[in-house]
Design a protein around this motif. Sequence first.
Motif, mmCIF file in Angstrom:
data_model
loop_
_atom_site.group_PDB
_atom_site.id
_atom_site.type_symbol
_atom_site.label_atom_id
_atom_site.label_comp_id
_atom_site.label_asym_id
_atom_site.label_seq_id
_atom_site.Cartn_x
_atom_site.Cartn_y
_atom_site.Cartn_z
ATOM 1 N N MET A 1 64.150 44.876 34.243
ATOM 2 C CA MET A 1 63.801 43.844 33.258
ATOM 3 C C MET A 1 62.349 44.013 32.835
ATOM 4 O O MET A 1 61.463 44.108 33.659
ATOM 5 C CB MET A 1 64.003 42.472 33.896
ATOM 6 N N ASP B 1 57.121 33.260 25.004
ATOM 7 C CA ASP B 1 57.725 33.933 23.856
ATOM 8 C C ASP B 1 59.054 33.316 23.451
ATOM 9 O O ASP B 1 59.577 33.618 22.392
ATOM 10 C CB ASP B 1 57.976 35.419 24.180
ATOM 11 N N HIS B 2 59.625 32.489 24.318
ATOM 12 C CA HIS B 2 60.950 31.945 24.026
ATOM 13 C C HIS B 2 60.898 31.012 22.820
ATOM 14 O O HIS B 2 59.942 30.279 22.637
ATOM 15 C CB HIS B 2 61.492 31.199 25.241
ATOM 16 N N GLU B 3 61.962 31.072 22.022
ATOM 17 C CA GLU B 3 61.933 30.310 20.770
ATOM 18 C C GLU B 3 61.940 28.798 20.973
ATOM 19 O O GLU B 3 61.536 28.053 20.096
ATOM 20 C CB GLU B 3 63.100 30.726 19.870
ATOM 21 N N ILE C 1 60.226 27.335 23.389
ATOM 22 C CA ILE C 1 58.996 26.917 24.073
ATOM 23 C C ILE C 1 57.800 27.032 23.136
ATOM 24 O O ILE C 1 57.477 28.117 22.671
ATOM 25 C CB ILE C 1 58.776 27.765 25.342
ATOM 26 N N PRO D 1 57.886 25.309 34.944
ATOM 27 C CA PRO D 1 57.754 26.769 34.794
ATOM 28 C C PRO D 1 56.594 27.181 33.885
ATOM 29 O O PRO D 1 55.921 28.168 34.149
ATOM 30 C CB PRO D 1 59.084 27.174 34.162
ATOM 31 N N ILE D 2 56.362 26.421 32.841
ATOM 32 C CA ILE D 2 55.300 26.791 31.905
ATOM 33 C C ILE D 2 53.929 26.476 32.497
ATOM 34 O O ILE D 2 52.973 27.233 32.331
ATOM 35 C CB ILE D 2 55.469 26.062 30.555
ATOM 36 N N GLU E 1 69.280 42.388 22.921
ATOM 37 C CA GLU E 1 68.086 43.089 22.463
ATOM 38 C C GLU E 1 68.446 44.127 21.404
ATOM 39 O O GLU E 1 69.595 44.537 21.287
ATOM 40 C CB GLU E 1 67.416 43.786 23.648
ATOM 41 N N LEU F 1 69.304 35.920 32.491
ATOM 42 C CA LEU F 1 68.014 36.445 32.040
ATOM 43 C C LEU F 1 67.647 37.750 32.737
ATOM 44 O O LEU F 1 66.801 38.489 32.258
ATOM 45 C CB LEU F 1 66.909 35.401 32.268
ATOM 46 N N HIS F 2 68.281 38.034 33.872
ATOM 47 C CA HIS F 2 67.946 39.255 34.598
ATOM 48 C C HIS F 2 68.788 40.449 34.175
ATOM 49 O O HIS F 2 68.565 41.559 34.645
ATOM 50 C CB HIS F 2 68.119 39.023 36.106
ATOM 51 N N ILE G 1 65.828 37.695 26.059
ATOM 52 C CA ILE G 1 65.510 36.448 26.739
ATOM 53 C C ILE G 1 64.955 35.403 25.774
ATOM 54 O O ILE G 1 65.221 34.214 25.917
ATOM 55 C CB ILE G 1 64.512 36.732 27.875
ATOM 56 N N THR G 2 64.219 35.854 24.780
ATOM 57 C CA THR G 2 63.538 34.888 23.918
ATOM 58 C C THR G 2 64.507 34.101 23.027
ATOM 59 O O THR G 2 64.146 33.070 22.504
ATOM 60 C CB THR G 2 62.514 35.587 23.007
ATOM 61 N N ARG G 3 65.730 34.593 22.862
ATOM 62 C CA ARG G 3 66.657 33.873 21.981
ATOM 63 C C ARG G 3 67.908 33.397 22.704
ATOM 64 O O ARG G 3 68.869 32.974 22.081
ATOM 65 C CB ARG G 3 67.041 34.768 20.787
ATOM 66 N N THR G 4 67.893 33.499 24.022
ATOM 67 C CA THR G 4 69.060 33.093 24.795
ATOM 68 C C THR G 4 68.893 31.646 25.234
ATOM 69 O O THR G 4 67.838 31.265 25.720
ATOM 70 C CB THR G 4 69.199 34.006 26.021
ATOM 71 N N SER G 5 69.939 30.852 25.042
ATOM 72 C CA SER G 5 69.827 29.464 25.492
ATOM 73 C C SER G 5 71.189 28.921 25.890
ATOM 74 O O SER G 5 72.194 29.614 25.833
ATOM 75 C CB SER G 5 69.175 28.598 24.421
ATOM 76 N N PHE H 1 62.998 26.732 31.605
ATOM 77 C CA PHE H 1 62.015 26.872 30.529
ATOM 78 C C PHE H 1 60.995 25.735 30.466
ATOM 79 O O PHE H 1 60.070 25.795 29.667
ATOM 80 C CB PHE H 1 62.717 26.973 29.171
#
Lengths: 78, 389
Positions: A1, A8-10, A12, A45-46, B118, B251-252, B258-262, B273
């Motif tokens: 990973m 970077d998450h959309e 957050i 977490p943040i 990705e 996420l692993h 990761i940035t667009r996964t929810s 998050f």
Amino acid sequence: MSKFSLLDHELIPNHEIMDDDELRTVLKHFNVEREQLPKIKVTDPIAQEIDAMPGDVVKITRKSQTAGEALYYRYVME
Amino acid sequence: MSISEATIDSMIGGLSLPMTTLATLKDDVMKVGVTKKELEEIIERVMADYEYACVEPCEAVGVVSAQSIGEPGTQMTMRTFHYAGVAEINVTLGLPRLIEIVDARKTPSTPMMTVALEEGYATDRDLARKIAWEIEATHIAHLADVTTDLANMNLVVDLNEKMLIQRDVAVDDVAEKLGEELGVSVKVSSAVNNQIIVQPNEPSYRELLQLAKKIHTITLKGIEGIKRVVIRKDGEEYTLYTEGSVLKEVLHIEGVDITRTSTNNIGEIYEVFGIEAARNSIIKEASDTLREQGLTVDIRHIMLVSDIMTCDGEVKQIGRHGISGEKASVFARAAFEVTVNHLLDAGMRGDIDELNGVTENIIVGQPIKLGTGDVHLVARNPLKDSGEQ
């Protein structure tokens, strides 16, 4: 990973720890003590990502659907 | 005649207006081309209008929000299940979903993840399929027929070769995993292809039947709790939708963006998050639920609700165990739910109600401190003043 920052998450928004000068201006503007601000847990977490300590105030720059950009402040608590 | 961009910037830069308003103002002014004097007048009018549009102090925004969300809520269908566009995945919608959101349930009744991929993985169907198998939990029932052989006192697992290839699992891996989880002797049969023999430690019927039951609960591959993964093409990209939600594990997995996964599980978003993401997620889920039902609720009301739910650093429900239960006033709490308990407890503790809120004052029959009720008039008595002089 690959190494990635939670920020970077959309979902957050950007979080940063405020310095004292800026904080004083903000508190004066709202006429409140820092404990009266909304809270964020130190275990969040943040909060951990940006190494916030209890007693810090985190400035959050939210993307707002109504205002474009909105500032929010959270007091870091245990 | 018209003024330059720099002048406009410097003139409107210092105004206390939201960013979107400033941007619109600038764009319009640039398009039309105005003189300095005109711009000054425009600014003056915009500021006056903005101030007029702002919520006044002492306005009961909470009550307005409650009504604005509550009224459309009465028109929502009671129908619980619906296939919401997403291929074949069942998600709770309508009123039950809205209740779930404001109650801040730990797990929703139909957890679901949206997994973005990705670059490189997103446009390749085979790679997307491969990731889907990494995520979806594979049980023995997917791969094989399990038969209980009472004559030899063992379980015979006949693996389906087609399924093994499709899910990309090797026979040895299955045997190893089974041995690890069951703690008994598991052998790959040498006589028959793709056959595994599971031998209980003691040759008893009870043991054998328990094994036969337990073998079905083992997750051989993928993430436990993900029942199904559906691949769907959104525009150019393949996106995965999962039934069941385990955000932390997903996420692993390599290839997952990761940035667009929810997920639609707000409690999980909060854990992974943080509180701000949870707030955004509440707004998104609540407004999506309302929009899907064809109801328009101003986003500001939903924002207020989610701000209140998240202001203490954790997601609190609107209700007896959350916002309403933490009110300072005894009467306000008693007016909500379990009236007698609150009054009794307050009586025993000797609590004092300052009658500062709305509910309390309505209960005792006083004017509420809102709008004109919050303004005190102080008049000087002219007679008294002159008499003293």
